[in-house]
Write a protein that holds these residues in place. Structure first.
Motif, PDB file in Angstrom:
ATOM      1  N   SER A  42       6.951  91.504  -2.252  1.00  0.00           N
ATOM      2  CA  SER A  42       5.623  91.307  -2.830  1.00  0.00           C
ATOM      3  C   SER A  42       5.559  91.968  -4.202  1.00  0.00           C
ATOM      4  N   ASN A  77       5.938  86.896  -2.180  1.00  0.00           N
ATOM      5  CA  ASN A  77       4.481  86.891  -2.201  1.00  0.00           C
ATOM      6  C   ASN A  77       3.939  87.250  -3.582  1.00  0.00           C
ATOM      7  N   ASP A  79       1.059  88.441  -5.550  1.00  0.00           N
ATOM      8  CA  ASP A  79      -0.166  89.194  -5.294  1.00  0.00           C
ATOM      9  C   ASP A  79      -1.169  88.943  -6.416  1.00  0.00           C
ATOM     10  N   TYR A 120      -2.462  85.333  -2.789  1.00  0.00           N
ATOM     11  CA  TYR A 120      -3.413  86.435  -2.619  1.00  0.00           C
ATOM     12  C   TYR A 120      -4.831  85.973  -2.930  1.00  0.00           C
ATOM     13  N   LYS A 164      -2.542  86.902   1.662  1.00  0.00           N
ATOM     14  CA  LYS A 164      -3.090  88.251   1.828  1.00  0.00           C
ATOM     15  C   LYS A 164      -4.536  88.214   1.352  1.00  0.00           C
ATOM     16  N   ASP A 166      -7.623  90.452   0.574  1.00  0.00           N
ATOM     17  CA  ASP A 166      -8.065  91.812   0.262  1.00  0.00           C
ATOM     18  C   ASP A 166      -9.569  91.958   0.509  1.00  0.00           C
ATOM     19  N   ASN A 199      -2.729  87.799   6.364  1.00  0.00           N
ATOM     20  CA  ASN A 199      -2.776  89.253   6.361  1.00  0.00           C
ATOM     21  C   ASN A 199      -4.178  89.722   5.978  1.00  0.00           C
ATOM     22  N   CYS A 201      -6.325  92.569   4.677  1.00  0.00           N
ATOM     23  CA  CYS A 201      -6.072  93.786   3.907  1.00  0.00           C
ATOM     24  C   CYS A 201      -7.378  94.561   3.737  1.00  0.00           C
TER      25      CYS A 201
END
Length: 538
Positions: A42, A77, A79, A120, A164, A166, A199, A201
């Motif tokens: 990542s 990944n 981000d 992301y 991901k 967040d 994911n 986060c």
């Protein structure tokens, strides 16, 4: 009680059972195989928002040429940092300077290398990069109000395989975690993609609902390339083993291997991430990674612990101050082979003295050091190892026999109402209590029907009557309700004389042969805090 979320349940079914298989070994029970933790790379740790198409391509190439793809690292990944702007329809466009060709050519190139591509976003309106890295392009780039539009774009049009999600923007808005992630996961389901890994986060264990929605969830603040950060994250995950498994895992954050830790500290970092079944996402510049760090990341025997088909997280069976022994089954449930970590988080060398009985192993036991990849002397009766400060010894142990356990710590229990978000002043939790057997107890148990502690795999070889002795703390008279395979028992007037004073109470229970389910709580009042219970065959 376990809550049912239709959306999350469907996602869990699609993501987990679609790749879940069952094998049969001659003379053994069927073994269910679950997707292991993710492995890959990542961009965030090293680059934050300062990424580009060229950088991502070079890291993907380095992952392959360095042999990490062959070792199992398959995800690249992207981000935070790829956002450009939303047009008048709300559609997101890639950053024109960093990704001038857009994001689809990036995923296409990653896929052409035989890898998977990750992306992301944030559950709120703004991304973490806009808040902490002053990246103006992250303002308004989050998923809030654009859930379906963005998921169709990222997962279908741009063809990414992992996301991901967040929470910086969502936290600023005071949004509710479960509701936000439920909405986002519904949008993912609506894309028709059943192979996307999610994911969550949220930087703390978000709650048991996360397992119904995501393949992994963060449990701590962001990692840093220093010992104090690695130690802190391990501490956060020591008592979360009950929530990992069946293809869903506690995420200890991206790896800082190759970014300045000492070799011993890197061994702890990578080794504990492996035995605790965290996702393994490399976070360094793979074009300049030191050879010793690269060799550690490619250690097949440690990786095997992480990718073991049982999908279990190691749990603490012995503790003295900052020194811990963790164990988990590998290869076969209740088999004669277990993985063990002797972890010294202190600043001084420590000699571990651990009876094999504590590990549920008996007889002459073979030991292999999985960091050094070499056999050690066989042991019988007791393990005695001196481990350097900030160090770990991680072993594969194969015994002559597997012993029936007689002790169950409260910190091994599944707590359906537990989270680590800090919003509820009366939150059930695993609390420090120095006099308890492992230095921990379950606190704020009871008060409602669903706020119980549950041990789901209490094992008896032959079944029958057992004396159950419960060690507890309570400053006032309290009632403890116990359910053994649904059969209720009650203990009234439990009072130890103080919040951390210990007493014991016993009752007779009947166990079935094999695995048993034991719950403790109090549906209509506080239960005493629980330290542990012991089972003795009558």
């Amino acid at each position: 009680m376990k809550k049912d979320f239709i959306i999350g349940g469907l996602l869990a079914f699609l993501f987990a059972t679609s790749s879940c298989t069952t094998t049969h070994n001659e003379g053994a029970a069927a073994v269910e195989l679950f997707p292991p933790p993710l492995m890959g790379w990542s961009s965030w740790n090293t680059y934050h928002v300062n990424i580009s198409e060229d950088l991502i391509r070079k890291q993907a190439e380095a992952l392959v040429t360095n042999g990490l793809k062959d070792a199992g690292y398959l995800y690249i990944n992207v981000d935070d940092g790829f956002f450009g702007h939303r047009d008048e329809t709300g559609k997101m466009h890639a950053h024109p300077g960093r990704f001038p060709n857009g994001m689809r050519p990036v995923s296409d190139y990653i896929h052409s290398l035989g890898l998977k591509a990750g992306i992301y976003s944030d559950a709120g309106d703004n991304t973490c990069g806009s808040i902490y890295d002053d990246d103006a392009n992250g303002v308004g780039s989050g998923l809030y109000g654009h859930e379906q539009q963005d998921m169709d774009l990222y997962l279908k049009e741009w063809n990414y395989d992992f996301i991901k999600i967040d929470y910086c923007g969502a936290k600023e808005l005071g949004l509710e975690e479960e509701k936000r992630y439920t909405t986002i996961c519904e949008a993912i389901r609506n894309t028709g993609r059943t192979d996307v890994s999610i994911n969550i986060c949220r930087w703390a264990f978000p709650g048991t609902w996360a397992k119904d929605m995501a393949r992994s969830w963060r449990i701590s603040s962001d990692i840093r390339p220093r010992w104090s950060s690695v130690k802190h994250i391990i501490e956060k995950n020591l008592y979360l083993s009950a929530y990992a498994g069946e293809g869903h895992y506690n995420d200890m954050d991206m790896l800082e291997v190759g970014r300045g830790l000492t070799q011993t500290e890197e061994e702890v970092h990578f080794g504990m991430w492996c035995i605790m079944s965290s996702p393994l996402l490399v976070g360094c510049d793979m074009t300049t990674i030191p050879e010793s760090s690269l060799a550690l990341l490619k250690n097949k025997e440690l990786i095997a612990l992480n990718q073991d088909h049982l999908g279990l997280q190691a749990y603490v069976v012995q503790r003295e101050k900052d020194c811990y022994v963790l164990v988990k089954d590998i290869e076969r449930k209740r088999g004669k082979v277990r993985a063990v970590a002797f972890y010294n988080a202190s600043d001084s060398a420590y000699e571990f003295r651990t009876p094999l009985r504590v590990l549920e192993l008996g007889g002459m036991t073979k030991v292999r050091d999985l960091v050094k990849c070499e056999d050690m002397e066989n042991v019988e009766g007791e393990c005695r190892y001196t481990v350097r400060p900030h160090g770990v010894l991680i072993c594969r142990m194969e015994a002559e026999k597997r012993l029936e356990p007689d002790r169950y710590e409260a910190e091994w229990a599944y707590l359906p109402c537990f989270d680590d978000l800090g919003k509820n002043l009366k939150q059930i939790l695993y609390a420090v209590s120095p006099g308890c057997s492992g230095g921990m107890k379950v606190h704020h148990l009871g008060g409602s029907e669903e706020n119980y502690a549950e041990w789901r795999e209490v094992y008896s070889e032959k079944g029958g009557q057992y004396e159950m002795t419960i060690r507890y703390c309570s400053p006032v008279d309290r009632k403890l309700e116990i359910w053994v395979n649904g059969m209720e028992h009650e203990m009234e007037g439990l009072n130890s004389g103080g919040e951390d004073e210990l007493r014991e109470a016993s009752c007779t229970v009947v166990l079935d042969s094999g695995y048993n389910n034991i719950r403790m709580g109090n549906r209509f009042g506080w239960a005493p805090d629980v330290d542990m219970f012991i089972l003795k065959k009558k």
